[in-house]
Write a protein that holds these residues in place. Sequence first.
Motif, PDB file in Angstrom:
ATOM      1  N   ILE A 197    -100.457  11.121 -49.730  1.00 18.28           N
ATOM      2  CA  ILE A 197    -100.941  10.131 -48.753  1.00 18.28           C
ATOM      3  C   ILE A 197    -101.795  10.814 -47.689  1.00 18.28           C
ATOM      4  CG2 ILE A 197    -100.268   8.429 -47.018  1.00 18.28           C
ATOM      5  CD1 ILE A 197     -99.706   7.525 -49.840  1.00 18.28           C
TER       6      ILE A 197
ATOM      7  N   VAL B  12    -105.918   9.473 -46.591  1.00 14.87           N
ATOM      8  CA  VAL B  12    -105.665   8.613 -45.437  1.00 14.87           C
ATOM      9  C   VAL B  12    -106.599   7.410 -45.423  1.00 14.87           C
ATOM     10  CG1 VAL B  12    -105.682   8.539 -42.916  1.00 14.87           C
ATOM     11  CG2 VAL B  12    -104.801  10.558 -44.096  1.00 14.87           C
TER      12      VAL B  12
ATOM     13  N   TYR C 104    -107.428   5.553 -47.781  1.00 16.22           N
ATOM     14  CA  TYR C 104    -106.849   4.463 -48.560  1.00 16.22           C
ATOM     15  C   TYR C 104    -105.837   3.667 -47.748  1.00 16.22           C
ATOM     16  CZ  TYR C 104    -108.776   6.589 -52.811  1.00 16.22           C
ATOM     17  OH  TYR C 104    -109.609   7.088 -53.768  1.00 16.22           O
ATOM     18  N   VAL C 105    -105.216   4.313 -46.765  1.00 12.41           N
ATOM     19  CA  VAL C 105    -104.194   3.657 -45.954  1.00 12.41           C
ATOM     20  C   VAL C 105    -104.835   2.807 -44.865  1.00 12.41           C
ATOM     21  CG1 VAL C 105    -102.191   4.023 -44.448  1.00 12.41           C
ATOM     22  CG2 VAL C 105    -102.600   5.555 -46.388  1.00 12.41           C
ATOM     23  N   LYS C 106    -105.869   3.343 -44.216  1.00 15.96           N
ATOM     24  CA  LYS C 106    -106.401   2.723 -43.005  1.00 15.96           C
ATOM     25  C   LYS C 106    -107.561   1.763 -43.231  1.00 15.96           C
ATOM     26  CE  LYS C 106    -105.024   6.305 -39.714  1.00 15.96           C
ATOM     27  NZ  LYS C 106    -105.468   7.227 -38.657  1.00 15.96           N
TER      28      LYS C 106
ATOM     29  N   LEU D  15    -101.218   2.070 -52.954  1.00 21.98           N
ATOM     30  CA  LEU D  15    -100.880   3.478 -52.706  1.00 21.98           C
ATOM     31  C   LEU D  15     -99.851   4.018 -53.690  1.00 21.98           C
ATOM     32  CD1 LEU D  15    -100.592   3.350 -48.809  1.00 21.98           C
ATOM     33  CD2 LEU D  15    -102.463   4.340 -50.145  1.00 21.98           C
TER      34      LEU D  15
ATOM     35  N   SER E 277     -93.591   9.363 -49.927  1.00 18.55           N
ATOM     36  CA  SER E 277     -93.303   8.599 -48.718  1.00 18.55           C
ATOM     37  C   SER E 277     -92.756   9.498 -47.608  1.00 18.55           C
ATOM     38  CB  SER E 277     -92.289   7.499 -49.051  1.00 18.55           C
ATOM     39  OG  SER E 277     -91.819   6.895 -47.875  1.00 18.55           O
TER      40      SER E 277
ATOM     41  N   VAL F 130     -95.144  11.662 -45.498  1.00 13.59           N
ATOM     42  CA  VAL F 130     -95.933  11.055 -44.419  1.00 13.59           C
ATOM     43  C   VAL F 130     -95.218  11.223 -43.082  1.00 13.59           C
ATOM     44  CG1 VAL F 130     -96.918   8.899 -43.550  1.00 13.59           C
ATOM     45  CG2 VAL F 130     -96.927   9.383 -46.020  1.00 13.59           C
TER      46      VAL F 130
ATOM     47  N   ARG G 294     -93.823   2.065 -46.874  1.00 12.88           N
ATOM     48  CA  ARG G 294     -95.276   2.171 -46.781  1.00 12.88           C
ATOM     49  C   ARG G 294     -95.853   1.415 -45.585  1.00 12.88           C
ATOM     50  NH1 ARG G 294     -98.884  -0.492 -51.216  1.00 12.88           N
ATOM     51  NH2 ARG G 294    -100.348  -0.211 -49.505  1.00 12.88           N
ATOM     52  N   LYS G 295     -95.146   0.374 -45.096  1.00 16.24           N
ATOM     53  CA  LYS G 295     -95.666  -0.377 -43.953  1.00 16.24           C
ATOM     54  C   LYS G 295     -95.718   0.483 -42.690  1.00 16.24           C
ATOM     55  CE  LYS G 295     -91.067  -2.359 -43.207  1.00 16.24           C
ATOM     56  NZ  LYS G 295     -90.278  -3.599 -43.243  1.00 16.24           N
TER      57      LYS G 295
ATOM     58  N   PHE H 176     -96.738   3.702 -42.791  1.00 17.43           N
ATOM     59  CA  PHE H 176     -97.697   4.801 -42.975  1.00 17.43           C
ATOM     60  C   PHE H 176     -98.826   4.751 -41.934  1.00 17.43           C
ATOM     61  CE2 PHE H 176     -96.873   5.172 -47.858  1.00 17.43           C
ATOM     62  CZ  PHE H 176     -95.604   5.658 -47.583  1.00 17.43           C
ATOM     63  N   ALA H 177     -99.390   3.549 -41.758  1.00 18.69           N
ATOM     64  CA  ALA H 177    -100.545   3.418 -40.859  1.00 18.69           C
ATOM     65  C   ALA H 177    -100.180   3.805 -39.429  1.00 18.69           C
ATOM     66  CB  ALA H 177    -101.078   1.987 -40.909  1.00 18.69           C
TER      67      ALA H 177
END
Length: 276
Positions: free
Chosen positions: A106, A110, A112-114, A120, A180, A183, A269-270, A272-273
């Motif tokens: 991850i 990054v 891909y996350v933001k 993911l 996970s 992160v 995952r929620k 991560f951002a």
Amino acid sequence: MHPSKLNYPSNFSNLWQHSPLIAQMIKREIVARYRGSFLGILWSFINPILMLAIYTFVFGVVFKVRLDPQNNDFYEDKFTFALLLFTGLILFNLFSECLSRAPGLILANVNYVKKVIFPLEILPLVALGSALFHAGISFLVLISFLLIINHPLHLTMLLLPIIVLPFVLLTLGLSWMLTSIGVFVRDIGQFIGLLLTMLLFLSPIFYPASALPESIRDYLFLNPLTFIIEQARSVILYGQMPDWMGLIVYYALAAFIAWMGLTWFHKTRKGFADVL
């Protein structure tokens, strides 16, 4: 994805919907690894060939190591140790590559996350697919080597995919968890490196499990690599049938860990951002 919908079939059917993207990313990753080199993807064949040749020379010719007294016909073969070592290392390298990369997957993507909506959870699958590609080539090199040295090709080796599949599920489940955790806990990557080094020597890679005293042999099977390495050697090198009961138990545990890993990934995952 809502937690209430996190059941086993829906989790994995959602992954299947992304199979074209997964295949494309695996291909891109494999090509990228060898981009710019003169021999390109041929290195994926050259590396295992060189490794097997080195193992044979060092352990079969220089040190003349002989192992596995429970398989007398195989015991006297000067290639014994190289074959045992190479088979074990193929599976360990598959496991090691996936788990060592997982904590940073991850962090290395990054964007891909933001910036975009991206599944993911396929990132560990892409890493696994790339590792499986190289493991598959190594197995082809191993079978070719068996032909060259006139070692019998047992029909039982056709059962190898049945043995490797639960190992792949287990590896994937652990990869999802580590991806996970990586992160939120950046030190996990360092810890995994040390753990993999320990597992390298606590797995029957440089020796068969039968070479250990019976008093400590059972403890070796607490290591998830031990059973699969021993079963792979049985079907490929010895022509023996797998331990079906043990395999059923391993399948159940691996499927549970895969489900746990993916469920954990979806639930975390929620966040991560916020961290990134």
